[in-house]
Design an enzyme around this catalytic site. Structure first.
Site, PDB file in Angstrom:
ATOM      1  N   LYS A 115      38.746 115.010 -11.051  1.00  0.00           N
ATOM      2  CA  LYS A 115      39.521 116.051 -11.752  1.00  0.00           C
ATOM      3  C   LYS A 115      40.970 115.623 -11.969  1.00  0.00           C
ATOM      4  O   LYS A 115      41.610 116.059 -12.929  1.00  0.00           O
ATOM      5  CB  LYS A 115      39.426 117.386 -11.008  1.00  0.00           C
ATOM      6  N   LYS A 197      27.594 113.891 -15.038  1.00  0.00           N
ATOM      7  CA  LYS A 197      26.869 115.149 -14.829  1.00  0.00           C
ATOM      8  C   LYS A 197      27.225 116.198 -15.888  1.00  0.00           C
ATOM      9  O   LYS A 197      28.317 116.169 -16.453  1.00  0.00           O
ATOM     10  CB  LYS A 197      27.134 115.691 -13.419  1.00  0.00           C
ATOM     11  N   LYS A 200      30.017 122.759 -16.934  1.00  0.00           N
ATOM     12  CA  LYS A 200      30.163 123.944 -17.773  1.00  0.00           C
ATOM     13  C   LYS A 200      31.517 124.045 -18.460  1.00  0.00           C
ATOM     14  O   LYS A 200      31.677 124.836 -19.377  1.00  0.00           O
ATOM     15  CB  LYS A 200      29.872 125.206 -16.962  1.00  0.00           C
TER      16      LYS A 200
END
Ligand code: ATP
Ligand code: LTN
Length: 334
Positions: A115, A197, A200
């Site tokens: 992140k 991966k 969302k």
């Protein structure tokens, strides 16, 4: 003899749009396990603040996620569903846990590294201490079982270490939580970039199938999914795009990989994609119509949040008081 159920806890961040990855890795298993455990399902809004959010969207998304949890099959009468910020004890216990967590162990967290790369203009301290807040979510309810996708394994290890460390430093306080990571569906891959991966809040909406995507959108996204230049249909991890579509098919049809591969033997990729599209649309249809009904009923949703917060706060307060007493904080004189 009391036959107390064990405690299950999990949560999802109200960021982006709930997707089929979240369903396969988390929600589906919450639904399957809810009867067996005393379950608490969180909408972790404080965690979502670690990346930039638009306030009005965050607010609406929390209610939408609540309605989606229920539409997926979480029974609000038998379980506790709660918004994390409605229980301030999460943040309070996180502070205490911060003081027994080392800088080094947080630096090793792969989600923090990923992140930080993705949001290089906003590497805030919350992003760094995120796993401590997650440990607090789990430990404040004395959870025994935590169903999550494979990406959360490392965070769960930290929660286990912190529980053990606290118990060792003071005295037995927390059970050591067990992860529940499904055998199939623990890591659904992105449709366009199958080596990473599915997420969302991916900026490319073609990378994921949202639970609320319209039928034509689902079909189009699957049709465009990246595969490879081979033609035979076999399950091979080295062909991640194809493997991912086969995995999705097994989850949505409740079959095994062998059965799925057998079913598509000798067929073309286009056939797999069109059948998977149809299966996905049919699978999500009842959930979507249930969602459309529930989301209208704000009174019902608010009531669930009120009851959930009350039940959760009671449990959380008990743990926090115990923790404060053990570490030597002075209770407010009565
Ligand atoms: P974001 O992109 O907003 O960071 P996310 O899609 O990674 O979100 P989280 O809120 O971080 O979702 O995770 C909610 C739950 O869904 C966790 O249990 C997580 O392990 C699971 N999960 C997330 N992505 C996947 C995936 N691709 N496959 C399986 N499980 C997943
Ligand atoms: N970090 C998790 C979301 C999360 C969670 C939790 C999951 C926050 N608190 C407690 C299980 C238990 C994620 O999926 N990113």
């Amino acid at each position: 003899m009391t036959n107390k159920k064990k405690i299950l806890l999990s949560g999802i961040q109200p960021s982006g749009q709930l997707c089929i990855g979240n369903y396969a890795g988390a929600l589906k298993n919450w639904v399957n396990l809810q009867e067996e455990y005393d379950s608490i399902f969180l909408i972790v809004d404080l965690h979502a603040l670690t990346v930039k959010q638009i306030p009005s969207e965050l607010r609406n998304r929390c209610l939408s996620f609540l309605a989606q949890y229920i539409a997926c099959g979480i029974n609000p009468d038998k379980n506790t569903i709660v918004i994390q910020s409605h229980v301030p004890e999460h943040a309070e216990l996180a502070w205490v846990l911060n003081t027994i967590t080392s800088f080094g162990e947080l630096s090793r967290m792969t989600q923090f590294k990923d992140k930080s790369k993705k949001h290089s203009n906003n590497i805030n301290v919350g992003l760094f201490t995120y796993p401590v807040l997650m440990a607090s979510d789990i430990l404040i309810y004395q959870a025994d079982m935590v169903p999550v996708g494979a990406d959360q394994k490392q965070h769960l290890e930290l929660a286990r270490d912190l529980a053990g460390r606290f118990n060792h430093n003071y005295s037995d306080t927390f059970p050591i939580p067990e992860p529940f990571i499904p055998k199939s569906g623990a890591r659904i891959m992105s449709l366009q970039e199958p080596e990473k991966k599915m997420s969302k809040s991916d900026e490319n909406v073609n990378n994921y199938i949202a639970l609320l995507d319209a039928p034509d959108v689902i079909i189009k996204k699957i049709k465009r999914a990246v595969t490879d230049s081979n033609t035979d249909i076999v399950y091979d991890e080295k062909r991640p795009g194809l493997a991912n579509l086969l995995t999705l098919y097994t989850i949505l049809t409740n079959t095994t990989i062998d059965e799925t591969v057998g079913h598509f033997k000798g067929k073309m990729y286009s056939q797999l994609k069109s059948e998977l599209g149809e299966v996905c649309v049919e699978y999500l249809k009842p959930m979507q119509s249930e969602y459309n009904r529930i989301i209208q009923d704000k009174v019902y949703l608010n009531e669930i949040l009120k009851v959930g917060a009350e039940k959760a706060r009671y449990k959380a307060r008990r743990t926090l008081s115990k923790v404060y007493r053990k570490i030597g904080l002075v209770p407010l004189p009565r």
